[in-house]
Motif scaffolding. Sequence first.
Motif, PDB file in Angstrom:
ATOM      1  N   ARG A 201      38.019  43.494  53.774  1.00 38.40           N
ATOM      2  CA  ARG A 201      38.207  44.420  52.343  1.00 38.40           C
ATOM      3  C   ARG A 201      38.497  46.038  53.017  1.00 38.40           C
ATOM      4  O   ARG A 201      38.052  46.597  54.016  1.00 38.40           O
ATOM      5  CB  ARG A 201      37.129  44.330  51.535  1.00 38.40           C
TER       6      ARG A 201
ATOM      7  N   ARG B 142      43.523  47.568  49.894  1.00 43.75           N
ATOM      8  CA  ARG B 142      43.004  46.196  50.127  1.00 43.75           C
ATOM      9  C   ARG B 142      43.797  45.219  50.775  1.00 43.75           C
ATOM     10  O   ARG B 142      43.542  44.584  51.769  1.00 43.75           O
ATOM     11  CB  ARG B 142      42.444  45.565  48.893  1.00 43.75           C
TER      12      ARG B 142
ATOM     13  N   GLU C  94      43.541  50.228  36.086  1.00 41.31           N
ATOM     14  CA  GLU C  94      42.205  49.304  36.471  1.00 41.31           C
ATOM     15  C   GLU C  94      42.100  48.009  36.008  1.00 41.31           C
ATOM     16  O   GLU C  94      42.202  47.758  34.666  1.00 41.31           O
ATOM     17  CB  GLU C  94      40.927  50.258  36.246  1.00 41.31           C
TER      18      GLU C  94
ATOM     19  N   ASP D 152      33.937  43.076  44.637  1.00 39.08           N
ATOM     20  CA  ASP D 152      35.461  43.006  44.903  1.00 39.08           C
ATOM     21  C   ASP D 152      35.917  42.733  43.613  1.00 39.08           C
ATOM     22  O   ASP D 152      37.034  42.062  43.746  1.00 39.08           O
ATOM     23  CB  ASP D 152      35.814  42.254  45.847  1.00 39.08           C
TER      24      ASP D 152
ATOM     25  N   THR E  70      44.286  40.032  42.446  1.00 44.09           N
ATOM     26  CA  THR E  70      45.187  40.420  43.456  1.00 44.09           C
ATOM     27  C   THR E  70      45.841  41.762  43.064  1.00 44.09           C
ATOM     28  O   THR E  70      45.580  42.477  42.275  1.00 44.09           O
ATOM     29  CB  THR E  70      46.389  39.525  43.105  1.00 44.09           C
ATOM     30  N   ALA E  71      46.690  42.365  44.224  1.00 49.00           N
ATOM     31  CA  ALA E  71      47.532  43.368  44.018  1.00 49.00           C
ATOM     32  C   ALA E  71      48.084  43.483  42.617  1.00 49.00           C
ATOM     33  O   ALA E  71      48.554  42.641  42.097  1.00 49.00           O
ATOM     34  CB  ALA E  71      48.548  43.523  44.929  1.00 49.00           C
TER      35      ALA E  71
ATOM     36  N   SER F 103      48.803  41.101  37.401  1.00 42.76           N
ATOM     37  CA  SER F 103      48.196  40.802  38.585  1.00 42.76           C
ATOM     38  C   SER F 103      47.666  39.305  38.641  1.00 42.76           C
ATOM     39  O   SER F 103      48.209  38.565  37.896  1.00 42.76           O
ATOM     40  CB  SER F 103      46.612  41.660  38.298  1.00 42.76           C
TER      41      SER F 103
ATOM     42  N   THR G 204      39.980  44.446  35.966  1.00 41.65           N
ATOM     43  CA  THR G 204      38.395  44.148  36.334  1.00 41.65           C
ATOM     44  C   THR G 204      38.220  42.540  35.824  1.00 41.65           C
ATOM     45  O   THR G 204      38.688  42.203  34.879  1.00 41.65           O
ATOM     46  CB  THR G 204      37.369  44.863  35.558  1.00 41.65           C
TER      47      THR G 204
ATOM     48  N   ALA H 158      38.116  37.799  42.659  1.00 33.72           N
ATOM     49  CA  ALA H 158      38.855  39.070  42.837  1.00 33.72           C
ATOM     50  C   ALA H 158      40.195  39.200  42.421  1.00 33.72           C
ATOM     51  O   ALA H 158      40.803  38.145  42.203  1.00 33.72           O
ATOM     52  CB  ALA H 158      38.719  39.411  44.433  1.00 33.72           C
TER      53      ALA H 158
ATOM     54  N   ASP I 222      48.365  50.008  48.299  1.00 34.31           N
ATOM     55  CA  ASP I 222      47.457  48.969  48.173  1.00 34.31           C
ATOM     56  C   ASP I 222      46.522  49.049  49.473  1.00 34.31           C
ATOM     57  O   ASP I 222      46.783  48.198  50.253  1.00 34.31           O
ATOM     58  CB  ASP I 222      48.078  47.689  47.688  1.00 34.31           C
TER      59      ASP I 222
ATOM     60  N   ARG J 150      40.386  46.195  40.846  1.00 30.15           N
ATOM     61  CA  ARG J 150      41.896  46.565  41.429  1.00 30.15           C
ATOM     62  C   ARG J 150      42.134  47.649  40.827  1.00 30.15           C
ATOM     63  O   ARG J 150      42.177  47.681  39.559  1.00 30.15           O
ATOM     64  CB  ARG J 150      42.560  45.536  41.637  1.00 30.15           C
TER      65      ARG J 150
END
Length: 230
Positions: free
Chosen positions: A163, A153, A108, A124, A30-31, A49, A110, A28, A151, A127
Amino acid sequence: MPTRVSGVAAAALALTPSPAGNPGPDLAPTAITFDASAATVGHRVEFDSGVTNDGDTATGGFNVKWRVDSREVGAYGSHEGVPRNAVMMDGNSRFAWTFDSPGLHYVEFTVDADGHVAESDEDDNIRIAVVNVRGAATGGSPGTRLLGGVDLRAYCVAKGYEREVLQGDTAYDWRCEADENERDHISMTDACRWQYGTADVIDRVADFHNPYSWQCWGAGTDTGETAVAG
């Protein structure tokens, strides 16, 4: 021109199922962090990220991708594997973009963009950061201060949930989820206050029909009227 994530050609990766009884990897992002004050038309904005692997199995290499406003921007490349139960912040997970129009934009990131890693949770891997881009001449009333997006999440995880989930099509359909049987409403005011570390903040949704249009503003500033499309 966008900054490419990597000049390395995407490698062909084998899909290897996890051993029986092993929960397998769970990648996943991170922010996404960036300097909101730099988000002005014609100015380069740096985004950063990282990648977490919350599973008990390390991964091999995989591919990552950045998109802007749901558009492909050529920011695609390889990322090295992530050990089990680890966070990698210094991998191939940076991106830069110069916006050519003001308003809300969506950046975005991925991980495992091609689905080559067999994960215990495939939901997930994306982001999204909301970026409010100002015109070259900002104008506006003195003291107007947009803090940025929220954010959800990170907020939900900080509150002890697994989540955030979107269970509808509007901006008001976000929930924090502990499991499929426990989903709780999110107070966007509380989320904004948590993210920016102050009670002097208010939330605003720019478009009722766009779940990603939430903004956090410094209290006492003029946010304008909420725009409801349709």
